[in-house]
Design a protein around this motif. Structure first.
Motif, PDB file in Angstrom:
ATOM      1  N   VAL A  35      42.825  46.217  18.013  1.00 19.80           N
ATOM      2  CA  VAL A  35      43.679  45.583  17.013  1.00 19.80           C
ATOM      3  C   VAL A  35      45.121  46.048  17.168  1.00 19.80           C
ATOM      4  N   ILE A  37      39.442  39.507  20.486  1.00 22.42           N
ATOM      5  CA  ILE A  37      40.687  38.936  21.021  1.00 22.42           C
ATOM      6  C   ILE A  37      40.728  37.429  20.852  1.00 22.42           C
ATOM      7  N   LEU A  96      46.593  44.504  20.510  1.00 19.57           N
ATOM      8  CA  LEU A  96      45.910  43.231  20.737  1.00 19.57           C
ATOM      9  C   LEU A  96      46.452  42.414  21.912  1.00 19.57           C
TER      10      LEU A  96
END
Length: 200
Positions: free
Chosen positions: A104, A171, A107
């Motif tokens: 995250v 993703i 990313l």
């Protein structure tokens, strides 16, 4: 994702290397590495190609820097204390949590890493490092099985691929502003994964 802010220089706009890389990674993810020209990058950045060459030797170096950033973040996890000491199942759980958090936090870079297919020397080197990370994960699963903490019959290599396949799928759908923190996502992954793997 790092926001690209032009680093002002007397008489002309420019970019520092970090902000240049952030924009480049976005273009690579949008158009694909092979579909991105230096001219396209210059146009997206609003600078000349020669300004880009002041920072890097060319497109391969930009790709390598981006992939290295993602890989270094992942490999840093393998040296953290919680990933190297204690029972293997606890190390694995920690690594899964931290990997979700890194995905995250980084990313765009991890997205690029997960999309490479080995078409260039830079990509092949990145894939080789990814395999090293996969082996680290597999060894944790093997250790957890040997210590009696996994359900019988769990295949270590397959388990590693399935668990990290689930994490890597972030993703494709996770958007930072869509709600939910990295910690929330990590908690969800851990519940789905370890409640099914741990021996009761």
């Amino acid at each position: 994702m790092t926001t690209a802010h032009p680093a002002q220089r007397p008489g002309r706009p420019g970019y520092d290397l970090e902000s240049l890389l952030a924009v480049t990674v976005k273009v690579f993810n949008d158009k694909g590495y092979e579909g991105t020209s230096m001219e396209a990058l210059a146009q997206r950045l609003g600078i000349t190609k020669s300004s880009i060459y002041q920072h890097v030797s060319g497109k391969p170096e930009l790709l390598e820097r981006a992939l290295t950033r993602a890989l270094d973040a992942l490999f840093a996890l393998t040296t953290e204390r919680q990933a190297t000491s204690g029972r293997h199942i606890d190390r694995l759980e920690y690594l899964v949590r931290r990997t979700a958090e890194i995905l995250v936090a980084e990313l765009p870079y991890v997205t690029l890493l997960l999309r490479v297919r080995g078409n260039t020397p830079v990509e092949r080197r990145a894939l080789a490092r990814r395999r090293e990370f996969d082996l680290f994960v597999r060894d944790l699963v093997v250790g957890a099985a040997e210590e009696g903490d996994l359900r019988p019959g769990i295949d270590p290599a397959l388990t590693g691929r399935l668990v990290f396949g689930m994490i890597n799928s972030l993703i494709e759908w996770h958007r930072p502003r869509a709600g939910g923190s990295a910690e929330d996502l990590a908690d969800a992954v851990l519940r789905l994964t370890f409640e099914g793997m741990r021996r009761r």
